[in-house]
Scaffold this motif. Structure first.
Motif, PDB file in Angstrom:
ATOM      1  N   CYS A  37       0.862  -1.189   0.000  1.00 46.90           N
ATOM      2  CA  CYS A  37       0.000   0.000   0.000  1.00 46.90           C
ATOM      3  C   CYS A  37       0.894   1.232   0.000  1.00 46.90           C
ATOM      4  O   CYS A  37       2.020   1.191   0.494  1.00 46.90           O
ATOM      5  N   CYS A  41       0.871   3.587   1.886  1.00 51.81           N
ATOM      6  CA  CYS A  41       1.177   4.034   3.250  1.00 51.81           C
ATOM      7  C   CYS A  41       2.429   3.363   3.798  1.00 51.81           C
ATOM      8  O   CYS A  41       2.920   3.746   4.859  1.00 51.81           O
ATOM      9  N   CYS A  65      -3.287  -3.656   3.114  1.00 57.28           N
ATOM     10  CA  CYS A  65      -4.326  -2.761   3.632  1.00 57.28           C
ATOM     11  C   CYS A  65      -5.651  -2.993   2.891  1.00 57.28           C
ATOM     12  O   CYS A  65      -5.665  -3.330   1.715  1.00 57.28           O
TER      13      CYS A  65
HETATM   14 ZN   LIG Z   1      -2.161   1.394   3.755  1.00 59.87          ZN
END
Ligand SMILES: [Zn+2]
Length: 307
Positions: free
Chosen positions: A175, A177, A182
């Motif tokens: 992901c 992030c 996720c």
């Molecule tokens: Zn994420």
């Protein structure tokens, strides 16, 4: 003179802007490009110019602009009116509230786009009648807003509601992030389109192409859609264990799929729960104006606090 609030919902690509009456109805709307690639200073200048123009429009229409509400994505310090961090607009510790107050000469507030959208949905949209509402915006990314008694919950650092980054497939798809697996990496509109595009060799496929294909019996589209629905259900079960809300209000671009999303999502959710009480699943009612209306509601709350 009738009062209105100047409201702006600033996204990575566009700004949705409105003059909103105290009852939440909209007097006037405009849209402007954000042009984020110009840098944060230029974006802030555009916000100020657009807000000023809206205030002038209000006065020209015989209305009194009494406050301003601005919503931005990312991490927002509502108490101090700071856009702390927003990758798609380029903001880092920008004092948006102070600059808007200085320019317009009226009290202003700064809110988080999804959180104020949740406030609007809870008070005036699909969450009406429920005290505990989770607004879930599924678009390019996935974020949520917990709204209790009409008030948004922002967390200790202004970063509450990052539902999309609940890990649902440990060691799974990377992901943006920095984590893997996720919920957003499977269930966002962007992820669904990309996954189908890769597997089908159909570049540019969108999530809505996938749901349409699934409805027509395309086996690959069905598989991708089902995987997305299951990832979303896994994340929502965790959310319900934490928040025990009365209703999930599903919004964002993916909600345009309507019952083709809501029905399988609710079924998958119910298959997973054990002790959790199921909430109602409803589609958001205010469309993409929710952020603007919510920013105005937050500004009106602020005026009441000042009075
Ligand atoms: Zn994420």
């Amino acid at each position: 003179m009738s009062r209105v609030v100047v409201a702006l919902d600033v996204g990575g690509t566009g700004m949705k802007c409105a003059l909103v009456r105290p009852d939440g109805t909209v007097h006037h709307t405009e849209r402007h490009p954000t042009l984020a690639e110009r840098g944060p200073d230029a974006v802030l200048e555009t916000i100020l110019d657009v807000a000023d123009g809206l205030a002038a429009k209000a006065r020209a229409d015989g209305l009194e602009p009494v406050a301003a509400g601005v919503a931005v994505p990312g991490v927002v310090d509502e108490e101090n009116g700071l856009a702390v961090w927003s990758s798609n607009v380029g903001f880092r510790d920008v004092p948006v509230r102070a600059r808007v107050e200085e320019r317009l000469g009226v009290p202003a507030v700064l809110g988080h786009d999804v959180r104020v959208g949740g406030i609007a949905e809870a008070r005036l949209g699909a969450g009406q009648g429920h005290r505990h509402v989770l607004f879930v915006a599924i678009g390019t990314g996935i974020a949520a807003a917990l709204v209790v008694g009409g008030a948004g919950y922002s967390g200790a650092h202004g970063a509450a509601g990052e539902l999309g980054h609940i890990v649902v497939r440990r060691g799974g798809t990377p992901c943006l992030c920095g984590q893997q697996g996720c919920m957003e990496a499977y269930g966002s509109a962007k992820s669904i389109g990309r996954r189908y595009a890769e597997l089908a060799g159909a570049p540019g496929a969108t999530a809505l192409d996938v749901v349409t294909g699934a409805g027509r019996g395309d086996a690959l589209a069905r598989t991708v859609w089902q995987e997305a629905v299951e990832a979303l259900a896994d994340g929502l079960v965790t959310a319900q264990a934490l928040f025990d809300v009365g209703v999930f209000v599903i919004g964002g671009g993916l909600a345009e799929a309507g019952d083709a999303l809501l029905h399988p999502l609710e079924d998958a959710f119910r298959e997973r729960i054990t002790f959790q009480r199921p909430p109602r699943f409803v589609r958001a009612g205010l469309g993409d104006e929710a952020g603007c209306i919510g920013a105005a509601l937050l500004a009106l709350d602020h005026l009441e606090d000042l009075a």
